[in-house]
Design an enzyme around this catalytic site. Structure first.
Site, PDB file in Angstrom:
ATOM      1  N   ARG A   1      -6.526  -3.460  12.491  1.00 16.62           N
ATOM      2  CA  ARG A   1      -6.047  -3.941  13.769  1.00 16.62           C
ATOM      3  C   ARG A   1      -4.649  -3.717  14.088  1.00 16.62           C
ATOM      4  O   ARG A   1      -4.187  -3.232  15.002  1.00 16.62           O
ATOM      5  CB  ARG A   1      -6.540  -5.130  14.443  1.00 16.62           C
ATOM      6  CG  ARG A   1      -8.358  -5.104  14.542  1.00 16.62           C
ATOM      7  CD  ARG A   1      -8.854  -6.425  14.988  1.00 16.62           C
ATOM      8  NE  ARG A   1     -10.121  -6.204  15.102  1.00 16.62           N
ATOM      9  CZ  ARG A   1     -10.931  -6.960  15.580  1.00 16.62           C
ATOM     10  NH1 ARG A   1     -10.548  -8.378  15.279  1.00 16.62           N
ATOM     11  NH2 ARG A   1     -12.137  -7.072  15.813  1.00 16.62           N
TER      12      ARG A   1
ATOM     13  N   LYS B   1     -31.949  -7.936  18.066  1.00 10.22           N
ATOM     14  CA  LYS B   1     -32.438  -8.487  19.101  1.00 10.22           C
ATOM     15  C   LYS B   1     -32.795  -7.630  20.379  1.00 10.22           C
ATOM     16  O   LYS B   1     -31.641  -7.113  20.706  1.00 10.22           O
ATOM     17  CB  LYS B   1     -32.210  -9.857  19.405  1.00 10.22           C
ATOM     18  CG  LYS B   1     -32.273 -10.753  18.285  1.00 10.22           C
ATOM     19  CD  LYS B   1     -31.612 -12.145  18.812  1.00 10.22           C
ATOM     20  CE  LYS B   1     -32.131 -13.131  17.671  1.00 10.22           C
ATOM     21  NZ  LYS B   1     -31.363 -14.496  17.752  1.00 10.22           N
TER      22      LYS B   1
ATOM     23  N   GLY C   1     -18.185  -7.078  21.335  1.00  9.97           N
ATOM     24  CA  GLY C   1     -18.413  -7.603  22.455  1.00  9.97           C
ATOM     25  C   GLY C   1     -18.058  -6.698  23.749  1.00  9.97           C
ATOM     26  O   GLY C   1     -18.787  -6.402  24.538  1.00  9.97           O
TER      27      GLY C   1
ATOM     28  N   GLY D   1     -20.218  -3.906  16.717  1.00  8.31           N
ATOM     29  CA  GLY D   1     -19.498  -4.194  15.587  1.00  8.31           C
ATOM     30  C   GLY D   1     -20.117  -3.960  14.243  1.00  8.31           C
ATOM     31  O   GLY D   1     -19.773  -3.239  13.210  1.00  8.31           O
TER      32      GLY D   1
HETATM   33  P1  ADP Z   1     -24.202  -4.323  16.557  1.00  9.83           P
HETATM   34  O1  ADP Z   1     -23.241  -5.334  16.092  1.00  9.83           O
HETATM   35  O2  ADP Z   1     -23.915  -2.891  16.106  1.00  9.83           O
HETATM   36  O3  ADP Z   1     -24.256  -4.467  17.931  1.00  9.83           O
HETATM   37  P2  ADP Z   1     -26.463  -6.130  15.999  1.00  9.83           P
HETATM   38  O4  ADP Z   1     -25.565  -7.458  16.027  1.00  9.83           O
HETATM   39  O5  ADP Z   1     -27.368  -6.037  17.368  1.00  9.83           O
HETATM   40  O6  ADP Z   1     -25.696  -4.597  16.051  1.00  9.83           O
HETATM   41  O7  ADP Z   1     -27.468  -6.034  14.872  1.00  9.83           O
HETATM   42  C1  ADP Z   1     -27.064  -5.818  13.683  1.00  9.83           C
HETATM   43  C2  ADP Z   1     -28.192  -6.274  12.725  1.00  9.83           C
HETATM   44  O8  ADP Z   1     -29.439  -5.960  12.906  1.00  9.83           O
HETATM   45  C3  ADP Z   1     -27.977  -6.071  11.181  1.00  9.83           C
HETATM   46  O9  ADP Z   1     -27.440  -7.240  10.535  1.00  9.83           O
HETATM   47  C4  ADP Z   1     -29.199  -5.684  10.659  1.00  9.83           C
HETATM   48  O10 ADP Z   1     -29.491  -6.196   9.454  1.00  9.83           O
HETATM   49  C5  ADP Z   1     -30.070  -6.297  11.736  1.00  9.83           C
HETATM   50  N1  ADP Z   1     -31.587  -5.673  11.775  1.00  9.83           N
HETATM   51  C6  ADP Z   1     -31.724  -4.415  11.853  1.00  9.83           C
HETATM   52  N2  ADP Z   1     -33.037  -4.024  11.693  1.00  9.83           N
HETATM   53  C7  ADP Z   1     -33.609  -5.280  11.490  1.00  9.83           C
HETATM   54  C8  ADP Z   1     -35.028  -5.779  11.288  1.00  9.83           C
HETATM   55  N3  ADP Z   1     -36.065  -4.770  11.151  1.00  9.83           N
HETATM   56  N4  ADP Z   1     -35.298  -7.108  10.991  1.00  9.83           N
HETATM   57  C9  ADP Z   1     -34.238  -7.851  10.845  1.00  9.83           C
HETATM   58  N5  ADP Z   1     -32.971  -7.511  11.296  1.00  9.83           N
HETATM   59  C10 ADP Z   1     -32.655  -6.380  11.457  1.00  9.83           C
HETATM   60 MG    MG Z   2     -23.392  -7.577  15.649  1.00 14.68          MG
END
Ligand code: ADP
Ligand code: MG
Length: 397
Positions: free
Chosen positions: A40, A201, A377, A354
Site C-alpha cells: 500500500r 455468503k 469493502g 479482498g
Molecule cells: P471476497 O473477500 O473476495 O469478497 P468473501 O470474503 O466473500 O470473498 O469469501 C471468501 C471466503 O469464502 C474464503 O475464505 C473461502 O474459503 C470461502 N468459501 C468459498 N467457498 C466456500 C464453501 N463452499 N464453503 C465454505 N466457505 C467457502
Molecule cells: Mg472477504
C-alpha cells in the site's frame, strides 16, 4: 453515480500545500510493529512523486488499524514514515499529532518538495464521525485536497470526505484507475459482461448480485453461496454452507435473471468433504443431491468447464469471491481454473474483493489481470452501485 472526477492532472499544485489522503493501513508484526507488506505504501508513490515533481509540499495522512481511545503507540504511523522515506529516497517528516500544535507548526513550515506525515487520523475521535471541526482543521493546513485512499472511499470520515467541503478536491492516480476501469465496466461495459460471484455468503453479496443483474449478460455463481441457491431450487445440500433466511431471495434473483434475460449459471457438480478440514478427502457429487453427511467445498469439473467457457468469449469479466475453499489445496482447483481462464481471456478482467485478490495473487495470476481493486469493502460497495462518499466529494470533470 458520476465516476468522471478531476484528478491531480486537472489542478495546479505548484507552490501549494496538498493534503493527501493515503491508504497506509498496512499489516504489521504484532510484536515488533515491523511492516510485513508495504504494497500500500508503494502504491501511493506515483501520486506523491507526481505532486513533488509539480512543486507541491505534501501533507500525507491515513488511518492505521482501529484505535478507539485516542493516541496509542501501537497504532502510530511512525513505521510508515520510515518506510515511505526509504522508498522515496528522502526524509519524511513525522508529526506527533493530527491537527495539534506539532502538526500545525510542521505543516506551516513545510516547503515545496517536502513530505510531512500526520499521525493516525483515527487518533482524533471526530474522524469516524466526520466531524466538520476536524475536517476544517485538517483543511486549514493545506490548499488542495487529493484523495488516493480507494480502500477508504466507502466511509464518510473527516479525512476521506468531510475535508472536501473546505478545499478543492481531486483524485490521485490510484482512485483515477479504479474509477476508470471499474467505473467504466459498470457504466459502459465491453460486452458480453460476465460477473463471477462466489465467496462464503449470499447475505454479504446480496447488493452485488442484485445490482449486477441489472447490467451483466451472464452471472456465474460459485463458492459457499451456491448451496443456498441449490437448496432454493429444491436440492439437498447436506452440511454445506446454507443461509436459510436467504432462500426466497435466491428465488427472487433467479426470477429477476429470467425477466432481464440474464443467464444465471449455477454449479452442476461439486467437490464435497465430510468435514471442514484441509485433510478431508474430496468426493464428487451432483450439486442437487449432496449426501446428508457431506459439505460442498468447491465446484466440480463439469462446472469448471462451463464457467471457463463463459469467460473465454466475454468482453468484460468482473470477479468477486472464490469458487471454493481455496485455502485448502484439495479444494482450490475451481478457483485456480477460473483464475487461469481470466488470465488467458482477451476480455477486460477486474478482480474486486479482498479474498479474491489474495487468491489471484497466491495462484500467481496477479499480473495477468487488467485490474485488481485495491479496496476490499470499497470495491464491494462499488459493485453494489452505491454512492461512495470519498468519490462523490471530489470535483466533477
Ligand atoms: P471476497 O473477500 O473476495 O469478497 P468473501 O470474503 O466473500 O470473498 O469469501 C471468501 C471466503 O469464502 C474464503 O475464505 C473461502 O474459503 C470461502 N468459501 C468459498 N467457498 C466456500 C464453501 N463452499 N464453503 C465454505 N466457505 C467457502
Ligand atoms: Mg472477504
Amino acid at each position: 453515480m458520476n465516476y468522471n472526477k478531476k484528478t491531480v492532472k486537472d489542478i495546479d499544485v505548484k507552490g501549494k500545500k496538498v493534503l493527501l489522503r493515503c491508504d497506509f493501513n498496512v499489516p504489521q508484526d504484532p510484536d515488533t510493529r515491523a511492516i510485513t507488506d508495504d504494497k500500500r505504501i508503494r502504491a501511493a508513490l506515483p501520486t506523491i512523486q507526481y505532486l513533488l515533481e509539480q512543486g507541491a509540499a505534501v501533507i500525507a495522512c491515513s488511518h492505521l488499524g482501529k484505535p478507539k481511545n485516542g493516541p496509542e503507540e501501537k497504532f502510530s504511523l511512525k513505521p510508515v514514515a520510515a518506510r515511505l522515506g526509504e522508498l522515496l529516497g528522502k526524509d519524511v517528516i513525522m508529526a506527533a499529532d493530527v491537527v495539534g500544535e506539532d502538526a500545525k507548526a510542521k505543516a506551516a513550515a513545510l516547503s515545496a518538495g517536502q513530505v510531512l506525515l500526520l499521525e493516525n487520523t483515527r487518533f482524533e475521535k471526530g474522524e469516524t464521525k466526520n466531524d466538520p471541526a476536524l475536517a476544517k482543521a485538517m483543511a486549514d493546513m493545506a490548499e488542495v485536497y487529493v484523495s488516493d485512499a480507494f480502500g477508504a472511499v466507502h466511509r464518510a470520515h473527516a479525512s476521506t470526505a468531510g475535508v472536501a467541503a473546505y478545499l478543492p478536491a481531486v483524485s490521485g492516480f490510484l482512485i483515477e484507475k479504479e474509477l476508470e476501469i471499474m467505473g467504466g465496466a459498470l457504466a459502459n461495459p465491453k460486452r458480453p459482461l460476465v460477473a463471477i460471484l462466489g465467496g462464503s455468503k449470499v447475505s454479504s453479496k446480496i447488493g452485488v448480485i442484485n445490482h449486477l443483474l441489472d447490467i451483466a449478460d451472464t452471472i456465474i455463481i460459485g463458492g459457499g453461496m451456491a448451496y443456498t441457491f441449490a437448496k432454493a431450487r429444491g436440492g439437498s445440500v447436506g452440511k454445506s454452507l446454507l443461509e436459510a433466511d436467504w432462500l426466497d431471495y435466491c428465488n427472487e434473483m433467479t426470477t429477476k435473471a429470467r425477466e432481464k434475460g440474464v443467464s444465471l449459471l449455477l454449479p452442476v457438480d461439486t467437490l464435497c468433504a465430510a468435514e471442514f478440514s484441509k485433510d478431508a478427502a474430496p468426493v464428487l457429487h451432483d450439486v442437487m443431491t449432496i449426501p446428508e453427511d457431506m459439505m460442498g467445498m468447491d465446484i466440480g469439473p463439469k462446472t469448471i468447464e462451463t464457467y471457463t467457457a463463459a469467460v473465454k468469449d466475454a468482453g468484460t469479466v468482473i470477479w468477486n469471491g472464490p469458487m471454493g475453499v481455496f485455502e485448502f489445496p484439495a479444494f482450490a482447483e475451481g478457483t485456480r481454473a477460473v483464475a487461469k481462464a481470466l488470465a488467458e481471456t482477451d476480455a477486460i478482467t477486474i478482480i474486486g474483493g479482498g479474498d479474491s485478490a489474495a487468491a489471484v495473487a497466491q495462484l500467481g495470476y496477479a499480473d495477468k489481470m487488467t485490474h485488481i481493486s485495491t479496496g476490499g469493502g470499497a470495491s464491494l460497495e462499488f459493485l453494489e452501485g452505491k454512492e461512495l462518499p470519498g468519490v462523490a466529494c471530489l470535483l466533477d470533470k
